[in-house]
Design an enzyme around this catalytic site. Structure first.
Site, PDB file in Angstrom:
ATOM      1  N   SER A 263       0.838  -1.197   0.000  1.00  0.00           N
ATOM      2  CA  SER A 263       0.000   0.000   0.000  1.00  0.00           C
ATOM      3  C   SER A 263       0.870   1.242   0.000  1.00  0.00           C
ATOM      4  O   SER A 263       2.079   1.188   0.236  1.00  0.00           O
ATOM      5  CB  SER A 263      -0.890   0.002   1.232  1.00  0.00           C
ATOM      6  OG  SER A 263      -0.096   0.283   2.369  1.00  0.00           O
ATOM      7  N   LYS A 264       0.198   2.349  -0.234  1.00  0.00           N
ATOM      8  CA  LYS A 264       0.870   3.641  -0.237  1.00  0.00           C
ATOM      9  C   LYS A 264       1.545   3.871   1.124  1.00  0.00           C
ATOM     10  O   LYS A 264       2.637   4.410   1.219  1.00  0.00           O
ATOM     11  CB  LYS A 264      -0.229   4.668  -0.484  1.00  0.00           C
ATOM     12  CG  LYS A 264       0.214   6.066  -0.613  1.00  0.00           C
ATOM     13  CD  LYS A 264      -0.981   6.892  -1.048  1.00  0.00           C
ATOM     14  CE  LYS A 264      -0.827   8.318  -0.588  1.00  0.00           C
ATOM     15  NZ  LYS A 264      -1.987   9.131  -0.866  1.00  0.00           N
ATOM     16  N   ARG A 265       0.840   3.414   2.171  1.00  0.00           N
ATOM     17  CA  ARG A 265       1.384   3.619   3.522  1.00  0.00           C
ATOM     18  C   ARG A 265       2.705   2.859   3.747  1.00  0.00           C
ATOM     19  O   ARG A 265       3.580   3.334   4.455  1.00  0.00           O
ATOM     20  CB  ARG A 265       0.342   3.207   4.572  1.00  0.00           C
ATOM     21  CG  ARG A 265       0.239   4.253   5.653  1.00  0.00           C
ATOM     22  CD  ARG A 265      -0.863   3.988   6.652  1.00  0.00           C
ATOM     23  NE  ARG A 265      -2.157   3.747   6.032  1.00  0.00           N
ATOM     24  CZ  ARG A 265      -2.944   2.738   6.367  1.00  0.00           C
ATOM     25  NH1 ARG A 265      -2.588   1.875   7.283  1.00  0.00           N
ATOM     26  NH2 ARG A 265      -4.119   2.592   5.795  1.00  0.00           N
ATOM     27  N   ASP A 266       2.821   1.672   3.111  1.00  0.00           N
ATOM     28  CA  ASP A 266       4.084   0.914   3.260  1.00  0.00           C
ATOM     29  C   ASP A 266       5.254   1.734   2.752  1.00  0.00           C
ATOM     30  O   ASP A 266       6.344   1.707   3.312  1.00  0.00           O
ATOM     31  CB  ASP A 266       4.044  -0.389   2.452  1.00  0.00           C
ATOM     32  CG  ASP A 266       2.999  -1.334   2.972  1.00  0.00           C
ATOM     33  OD1 ASP A 266       2.871  -1.436   4.199  1.00  0.00           O
ATOM     34  OD2 ASP A 266       2.289  -1.948   2.156  1.00  0.00           O
ATOM     35  N   GLY A 267       5.012   2.451   1.654  1.00  0.00           N
ATOM     36  CA  GLY A 267       6.071   3.287   1.084  1.00  0.00           C
ATOM     37  C   GLY A 267       6.533   4.300   2.111  1.00  0.00           C
ATOM     38  O   GLY A 267       7.736   4.483   2.336  1.00  0.00           O
TER      39      GLY A 267
END
Ligand code: GLU
Length: 502
Positions: A263-267
């Site tokens: 997900s974007k959050r992992d980035g």
């Protein structure tokens, strides 16, 4: 049948690298079979529509070198390529289904449906609008002809629903997927999906199937999250009497650690990009972070596919000839930021010096270095094997163009002895007086001088590096002297002696 494949993103935000990989697989497959790669913008959901997303998708594909041959910007014989401009086609086709009795009009309000869902939830069940209960709900199958007419005359909002299953029909539906193989679905568990919403816009299912048919798509290559829609799509093809394309559902890209989809959050958590390009001033994309598109493509291709060997490095042409849908893996690939960097490093190392010189020149301009007589090719060759990201180019090259203004304190404590200024001043005199100021010339002279004065080479080299670089890192000291020249070497040594000894 000619190969025609499409990438069909919804413009709801920036393109995630999972989407980039789907586009890549479509592109490779088309290229391999002399087919056509098409971009179709699925923008029927106006609530989720995000301005700028379509332009972003086009730019991202162009940056990656996987531009479509047909699409909203590219034209083609099967347009328009934006679903919002194809409304008439969907309406024409839904009318066919109405006439054939495959769909019905449903007048249930959002509040009524929500109450039914809640009631089912409280009994631990899930509400499904289907063959079991449709005759008890508010639709053109349960209402009399007069009731339906009067509802329409009163402009009562309605949706079109598709009859997925009828009581007494065979429940078995067999699905074929190139990646997953054959699957059986119990058709009686499907819901009667909405095909046209109250605002007259088609849903994803209708628009997607109608367009794949009209655009003569031969293979649908898409993310695994669409696998649950496959049964519904096949039923629609059957209802229309159209031959369905072949399907290949590509496994998800997983988080670097833990469960679930990247997900974007992992980035943000792990500090790596998840979008190809920067999006509206938010986190940098792969491009801004210094990745080469070829390296990213190579890495993404292998996250869900391999040619059966351990081979890792593939050019786009090599990927094209090796790629096949049958060797896509069933399980999801875990995104590994370090491995992605490793690919980038390999691709940077393969670049020629001439390819890197213009990049360095740009960096020089950005960092205010206006004119230089430095041999840029030599600078590049000295630092190329230390580059992991393109952004490392300036980090590694700066020492050639910018004098150190301060000195690493720990290194000073360790390397700077009482006799160091004397040694360095002597070296400065020596280097300035040399006729041969090549790296080899300086190296030979410095060694000779150290031997003659019975000084350990380490006691000479470490402070010299510190004076020229400001820290204990950097390129070969003598190459540095050669490239910056005698005058600059002298200025740096004198500045260090003055600053550190003060
Ligand atoms: N619009 C869908 C998406 O955003 C396309 C799915 C498909 O390829 O059928 O992913």
């Amino acid at each position: 049948m000619p190969v025609r494949v499409r990438f069909a993103p919804s413009p709801t935000g920036p393109l995630h690298i999972g989407g980039v990989r789907t586009a890549l697989y479509n592109f490779l497959f088309a290229k391999k079979h002399g087919g056509t790669f098409i971009l179709r913008i699925e923008d029927t959901d106006r609530q989720r529509y995000v301005g700028g997303a379509e332009a972003y998708i086009l730019q991202a594909l162009a940056w990656m070198g996987i531009s479509p041959a047909e699409g909203p910007e590219h034209g083609g014989d099967y347009g328009p390529y934006r679903q919002s401009e194809r409304k008439k086609l969907y309406i024409k086709n839904i009318e066919r289904l109405v006439a054939q009795g495959n769909v019905y009009l449903a007048f249930d309000t959002a509040a009524e449906l929500s109450a039914l869902r809640k009631a089912a939830d409280s009994n631990g069940e899930t509400f499904i609008y289907n063959w079991k209960n449709r005759s008890g709900l508010k639709n053109s199958l349960s209402m009399t002809h007069e009731e339906v007419q009067s509802a329409l005359e009163n402009d009562t909002p309605f949706v079109y629903r598709f009859i997925a299953h009828r009581d007494g029909e065979n429940k078995d539906l067999f699905l074929e997927d190139i990646v997953r193989g054959r699957m059986r679905v119990d058709k009686s568990l499907l819901d009667d999906k909405v095909l046209v919403k109250q605002d007259g816009m088609p849903t994803y299912h209708l628009a997607n199937v109608v367009d794949d048919h009209l655009m003569e798509i031969s293979h649908v290559i898409r993310g695994e999250e669409w696998l649950p829609s496959l049964a519904m799509h096949l039923l629609l093809y059957q209802a229309f009497g159209w031959q369905a394309p072949e399907f290949a559902h590509v496994p998800l890209i997983l988080k670097p650690k833990g469960k679930g989809k990247l997900s974007k959050r992992d980035g943000a958590t792990f500090g790596f990009p998840v979008f190809p390009l920067e999006w509206k001033g938010e986190n940098a994309g792969f491009r801004e972070s210094g990745y080469l598109p070829e390296a990213l493509l190579n890495y993404l291709a292998l996250l869900g596919w391999n040619d059966g060997s351990d081979r890792e490095l593939f050019s786009l042409d090599e990927l094209t000839s090796a790629f096949s849908l049958t060797s896509i893996t069933k399980s999801g690939g875990r995104f590994d930021p370090d491995r992605c960097k490793w690919f980038n490093q390999q691709y940077l190392a393969q670049l020629s010096v001439d390819e890197l010189i213009p990049v360095l020149q740009k960096e020089l301009a950005v960092h205010g270095v206006e004119q230089t007589s430095m041999e840029l090719g030599k600078v590049v060759s000295l630092i190329q094997d230390r580059l992991v990201l393109l952004s490392d180019l300036w980090k590694e090259a700066a020492v050639f163009f910018v004098r150190p203004s301060d000195f690493d304190e720990k290194a000073v404590q360790k390397q700077w002895k009482a006799e160091t200024p004397k040694i360095l001043l002597a070296l400065e005199g020596l280097i300035t007086s040399l006729d041969d100021k090549s790296a080899e010339g300086i190296r030979t002279a410095v060694k000779k001088w150290a031997d003659a004065n019975e000084i350990r080479l380490g006691a000479v080299m470490a402070p010299l590096r510190l004076a020229l670089v400001g820290e204990m890192k950097g390129p070969d000291v003598f190459m540095l002297c050669q490239l910056i020249g005698g005058d600059e070497t002298s200025v740096r040594i004198l500045f260090a002696v003055e600053t550190i000894s003060a």
